[in-house]
Design a protein around this motif. Structure first.
Motif, PDB file in Angstrom:
ATOM      1  N   HIS A 362       0.844  -1.199   0.000  1.00 38.14           N
ATOM      2  CA  HIS A 362       0.000   0.000   0.000  1.00 38.14           C
ATOM      3  C   HIS A 362       0.878   1.247   0.000  1.00 38.14           C
ATOM      4  N   GLY A 363       0.499   2.230  -0.830  1.00 40.18           N
ATOM      5  CA  GLY A 363       1.243   3.480  -0.899  1.00 40.18           C
ATOM      6  C   GLY A 363       2.467   3.418  -1.779  1.00 40.18           C
ATOM      7  N   LYS A 364       2.714   2.281  -2.404  1.00 46.01           N
ATOM      8  CA  LYS A 364       3.871   2.111  -3.273  1.00 46.01           C
ATOM      9  C   LYS A 364       3.419   1.921  -4.718  1.00 46.01           C
ATOM     10  N   THR A 365       4.390   1.980  -5.624  1.00 49.88           N
ATOM     11  CA  THR A 365       4.115   1.720  -7.036  1.00 49.88           C
ATOM     12  C   THR A 365       4.747   0.398  -7.431  1.00 49.88           C
ATOM     13  N   THR A 366       3.912  -0.502  -7.928  1.00 47.75           N
ATOM     14  CA  THR A 366       4.387  -1.824  -8.339  1.00 47.75           C
ATOM     15  C   THR A 366       4.180  -1.962  -9.840  1.00 47.75           C
ATOM     16  N   ALA A 367       5.200  -2.415 -10.542  1.00 48.00           N
ATOM     17  CA  ALA A 367       5.111  -2.594 -11.993  1.00 48.00           C
ATOM     18  C   ALA A 367       5.132  -4.078 -12.322  1.00 48.00           C
ATOM     19  N   LEU A 368       4.305  -4.461 -13.298  1.00 51.25           N
ATOM     20  CA  LEU A 368       4.273  -5.833 -13.804  1.00 51.25           C
ATOM     21  C   LEU A 368       4.784  -5.805 -15.241  1.00 51.25           C
ATOM     22  N   VAL A 369       5.865  -6.517 -15.512  1.00 51.92           N
ATOM     23  CA  VAL A 369       6.456  -6.512 -16.847  1.00 51.92           C
ATOM     24  C   VAL A 369       6.689  -7.945 -17.301  1.00 51.92           C
ATOM     25  N   GLY A 370       6.947  -8.090 -18.582  1.00 50.15           N
ATOM     26  CA  GLY A 370       7.207  -9.407 -19.152  1.00 50.15           C
ATOM     27  C   GLY A 370       6.864  -9.429 -20.625  1.00 50.15           C
ATOM     28  N   LEU A 371       7.160 -10.548 -21.255  1.00 48.12           N
ATOM     29  CA  LEU A 371       6.862 -10.700 -22.671  1.00 48.12           C
ATOM     30  C   LEU A 371       5.360 -10.742 -22.908  1.00 48.12           C
ATOM     31  N   SER A 372       4.955 -10.470 -24.124  1.00 52.58           N
ATOM     32  CA  SER A 372       3.535 -10.522 -24.476  1.00 52.58           C
ATOM     33  C   SER A 372       2.986 -11.922 -24.214  1.00 52.58           C
ATOM     34  N   GLU A 509       1.475  10.668 -24.273  1.00 47.22           N
ATOM     35  CA  GLU A 509       2.104   9.646 -23.423  1.00 47.22           C
ATOM     36  C   GLU A 509       2.967  10.305 -22.351  1.00 47.22           C
ATOM     37  N   ARG A 510       3.722  11.324 -22.760  1.00 46.74           N
ATOM     38  CA  ARG A 510       4.587  12.011 -21.797  1.00 46.74           C
ATOM     39  C   ARG A 510       3.746  12.673 -20.702  1.00 46.74           C
ATOM     40  N   GLU A 511       2.657  13.338 -21.098  1.00 47.11           N
ATOM     41  CA  GLU A 511       1.790  13.997 -20.110  1.00 47.11           C
ATOM     42  C   GLU A 511       1.130  12.988 -19.185  1.00 47.11           C
ATOM     43  N   ILE A 512       0.694  11.866 -19.749  1.00 48.04           N
ATOM     44  CA  ILE A 512       0.030  10.855 -18.924  1.00 48.04           C
ATOM     45  C   ILE A 512       1.008  10.251 -17.916  1.00 48.04           C
ATOM     46  N   TRP A 513       2.250   9.991 -18.350  1.00 52.13           N
ATOM     47  CA  TRP A 513       3.220   9.430 -17.416  1.00 52.13           C
ATOM     48  C   TRP A 513       3.611  10.439 -16.340  1.00 52.13           C
ATOM     49  N   ASN A 514       3.665  11.702 -16.689  1.00 49.99           N
ATOM     50  CA  ASN A 514       3.908  12.730 -15.662  1.00 49.99           C
ATOM     51  C   ASN A 514       2.794  12.707 -14.629  1.00 49.99           C
ATOM     52  N   CYS A 515       1.555  12.569 -15.134  1.00 50.51           N
ATOM     53  CA  CYS A 515       0.404  12.497 -14.233  1.00 50.51           C
ATOM     54  C   CYS A 515       0.485  11.261 -13.346  1.00 50.51           C
ATOM     55  N   ILE A 516       0.868  10.131 -13.938  1.00 48.28           N
ATOM     56  CA  ILE A 516       0.971   8.888 -13.176  1.00 48.28           C
ATOM     57  C   ILE A 516       2.037   9.008 -12.086  1.00 48.28           C
ATOM     58  N   HIS A 517       3.172   9.611 -12.402  1.00 53.02           N
ATOM     59  CA  HIS A 517       4.234   9.769 -11.411  1.00 53.02           C
ATOM     60  C   HIS A 517       3.784  10.669 -10.261  1.00 53.02           C
ATOM     61  N   GLU A 518       2.975  11.677 -10.550  1.00 55.90           N
ATOM     62  CA  GLU A 518       2.443  12.527  -9.484  1.00 55.90           C
ATOM     63  C   GLU A 518       1.458  11.754  -8.617  1.00 55.90           C
ATOM     64  N   THR A 524      -1.834   4.079  -4.419  1.00 55.04           N
ATOM     65  CA  THR A 524      -1.125   2.830  -4.675  1.00 55.04           C
ATOM     66  C   THR A 524      -1.339   2.471  -6.133  1.00 55.04           C
ATOM     67  N   LEU A 525      -0.264   2.413  -6.912  1.00 54.22           N
ATOM     68  CA  LEU A 525      -0.373   2.202  -8.349  1.00 54.22           C
ATOM     69  C   LEU A 525       0.184   0.835  -8.750  1.00 54.22           C
ATOM     70  N   ILE A 526      -0.505   0.234  -9.701  1.00 61.10           N
ATOM     71  CA  ILE A 526      -0.043  -1.017 -10.309  1.00 61.10           C
ATOM     72  C   ILE A 526       0.109  -0.735 -11.792  1.00 61.10           C
ATOM     73  N   LEU A 527       1.333  -0.759 -12.292  1.00 58.53           N
ATOM     74  CA  LEU A 527       1.616  -0.340 -13.660  1.00 58.53           C
ATOM     75  C   LEU A 527       1.938  -1.551 -14.536  1.00 58.53           C
ATOM     76  N   ILE A 528       1.297  -1.594 -15.677  1.00 60.79           N
ATOM     77  CA  ILE A 528       1.624  -2.581 -16.704  1.00 60.79           C
ATOM     78  C   ILE A 528       1.984  -1.785 -17.947  1.00 60.79           C
ATOM     79  N   SER A 529       3.222  -1.888 -18.383  1.00 62.17           N
ATOM     80  CA  SER A 529       3.658  -1.067 -19.512  1.00 62.17           C
ATOM     81  C   SER A 529       4.700  -1.815 -20.328  1.00 62.17           C
ATOM     82  N   HIS A 530       4.610  -1.649 -21.657  1.00 62.22           N
ATOM     83  CA  HIS A 530       5.614  -2.236 -22.536  1.00 62.22           C
ATOM     84  C   HIS A 530       6.869  -1.367 -22.588  1.00 62.22           C
TER      85      HIS A 530
END
Length: 585
Positions: A362-372, A509-518, A524-530
């Motif tokens: 909770h309160g952290k940013t977790t990213a999920l990555v991997g091949l398609s 994309e740049r604006e959205i990622w700036n928003c996400i980082h803020e 608590t963020l869960i990010l899935i990104s290529h």
């Protein structure tokens, strides 16, 4: 002709009153026709009789006119009753179907198929209305009318009444000889219609792609082939219909001919009067009107019966979700989301996730990555509880997911998908989907967080600006930003971003990622990104491969390991450098 479908009968609630009323009106019309035939026969039979007075003639004509008026009014009311029954049936069917469709989760919709759901909801419901407004009243009427006419004719000529009565009931099993073949054709008809509809919808959705690769003509040829196949099935149905009508009409006219021969012989022998003979002649043709009406509507009703199988499949789809409010908190509750030993497989496929375990603090940013195809989006669906794992547990702040209803869970966790769905209406309408009671100030505050407030205020109608059909008047970036703003308005503590920038331009994309980082500072963020460069600052990066979690850690730790994450980062950086070289050249 006896099409007693359990699904259709079960869905007839609220329609039986109209069905009985239509049947009763048909019987009133039949009684009036019989009265009209009797009055006309009596008048014509006594025309050359010196005993016929002007008053009797006037009375007979008046009675016939009154009977004709009753027939006219009955037919008008029958038409109105059929219309009302059709409207009520359409409302009931579509409400039941659409209510069930709204209960479907991702897994259920995939199992049925979107095209099948659309065809069932629209064409299927329309075809089924005929069963209630015309077929069932016609069936009851065809069972009652011959009995009524038998007793009407029995006093005039029992042999004639018996012949006509017997033939009217023989017609049903004779007509059923064709029914099995027609039912098979109707099943093919419905499958072909779904196939044709699906191909047509695919062409509409992918028209730009077809034009881009010059494949529109090929798609048209395939569509024409499917249309020809559909037309062939329709013609086959019509051929069988013609054969059944030819046989049944032959039996009808043969029985009427037999009745006329018997009547003529009895008239010549003086066993019946000329008036009785005229009455028999008039009612003999009307004896089979109920059966003929039923035959005419039976083949249309078969389409509804064929559609009912699709409706039954839809309605029988289990949309219930496990609910275990008795499940207690874990002994050592984790503050966040805990995935423990989760295994999941789509129906008919190999497991997408197998024994997956991870923690999202909770309160952290977790990213999920991997091949398609590694299961990132599937895990997101499980976290949103659009589907439930086959094995394992998911807990949020120590509470098992099964102890929360899906709608209760989604007040705590929300998702911004790859392509945000907008609905026809205004910007405000689409934002208030998440929070119906929000003020304009709250909406603008959310839009400000996603860098869209200035653009909205610059529009002539501001928040009341129309977004078009499915947001067609907005750019991809604007649609995604509205989707993020909608997620913010939901006040959910956990937000999943599933490739939220995959369909937007670089500036958006740049604006959205700036928003996400803020947002990462307060949610608590869960990010899935290529794009791995955008998630390298995440508090935890989980690498999925082969249906499981292969690595977990921060960017620096994972880069020190010679694992999949490092290889993916290096390959992507090499591609980006190569792209920069080409741009400079």
């Amino acid at each position: 002709m006896l099409l007693l479908n359990k699904t259709l009968l079960r869905m007839a609630r609220g329609l039986w009153g109209w069905i009985c009323l239509i049947t009763a009106l048909k019987m009133v019309s039949l009684a009036a026709i019989a009265g009209f035939a009797g009055a006309i026969s009596a008048f014509l039979g006594q025309m050359d009789s010196p005993e016929l007075t002007a008053a009797q003639a006037a009375g007979a004509i008046l009675y016939a006119l009154l009977a004709a008026v009753v027939v006219l009014i009955s037919e008008l009311l029958i038409g109105e009753g059929e219309y009302r029954c059709t409207v009520k049936a359409r409302q009931n069917l579509r409400q039941s179907i659409f209510s069930k469709v709204l209960e479907l989760d991702v897994e259920g919709l995939e199992k049925l198929g979107a095209v099948s759901v659309i065809t069932t909801s629209v064409d299927g419901a329309e075809a089924m209305t005929i069963y209630y407004s015309k077929y069932l009243p016609g069936l009851f009427y065809s069972l009652m009318a011959p009995v009524y006419l038998f007793f009407k004719l029995r006093s005039l000529s029992l042999p004639v009444a018996a012949v006509l009565f017997a033939c009217s009931f023989v017609l049903m099993p004779v007509n059923n000889l064709f029914r099995k073949h027609i039912e098979e054709l109707k099943g093919d008809y419905w499958s072909s219609l779904e196939d044709l509809t699906g191909h047509y919808l695919e062409g509409l959705r992918g028209l730009n792609t077809l034009k881009l690769f010059c494949r529109d003509e090929h798609h048209t040829e395939v569509l024409q082939q499917k249309a020809r196949q559909f037309n062939k099935i329709i013609m086959d149905v019509m051929k069988v219909n013609f054969s059944s009508f030819l046989l049944t009409d032959g039996l009808m006219y043969a029985s009427i001919l037999g009745a006329l021969l018997i009547t003529g012989r009895q008239l010549a022998a003086g066993q019946i009067t000329f008036t009785a003979a005229l009455t028999i002649l008039l009612l003999s043709f009307g004896f089979f009107s109920s059966v003929r009406q039923l035959m005419n509507v039976t083949h249309s009703a078969l389409t509804g019966v064929a559609a009912a199988s699709g409706v039954e499949k839809l309605l029988q789809t289990d949309t219930s979700r496990p609910y275990r409010p008795d499940l207690a908190l874990s002994r050592e509750p984790f503050h966040g989301i805990e995935v423990s030993g989760v295994t999941f497989a789509y129906e008919g496929r190999q497991p997408t996730l197998q024994d997956v375990s991870l923690r999202i603090a909770h309160g952290k940013t977790t990213a999920l990555v991997g091949l398609s195809g590694c299961g990132k989006s599937t895990l997101a669906l499980l976290l949103m509880r659009f589907a439930d794992p086959r094995l394992g547990h998911i807990r949020i702040d120590g509470r098992d997911y099964l102890s929360l209803r899906p709608e209760e869970l989604r007040r705590h966790i929300i998702m911004v998908p790859q392509s945000v769905s907008l609905f026809s209406g205004t910007i405000a309408d689409n934002l208030r989907i998440a929070a119906p009671g929000c003020s304009d100030e709250e909406l603008l505050k959310a839009l400000e967080q996603v860098r869209l407030k200035a653009w909205v205020l610059a529009q002539p109608q501001g928040l009341d600006s129309d977004v078009g059909d499915a947001g067609a008047k907005l750019s991809g970036g604007q649609r995604q930003k509205i989707g993020i703003a909608r997620a913010l308005l939901s006040k959910a503590e956990y937000i999943i971003f599933d490739e939220a920038t995959s369909s937007v331009d670089m500036d958006s994309e740049r604006e959205i990622w700036n928003c996400i980082h803020e947002l990462s500072e307060s949610r608590t963020l869960i990010l899935i990104s290529h794009r791995l460069s955008s998630i390298r600052d995440a508090d935890c990066i989980c690498v999925l491969s082969g249906g499981g979690v292969q690595q977990c850690g921060v960017h620096a730790q994972l880069m020190e390991q010679s694992g999949l994450y490092r290889r993916l980062v290096e390959e992507q950086e090499a591609l980006e450098r190569q792209g920069e070289v080409h741009i400079c050249a």
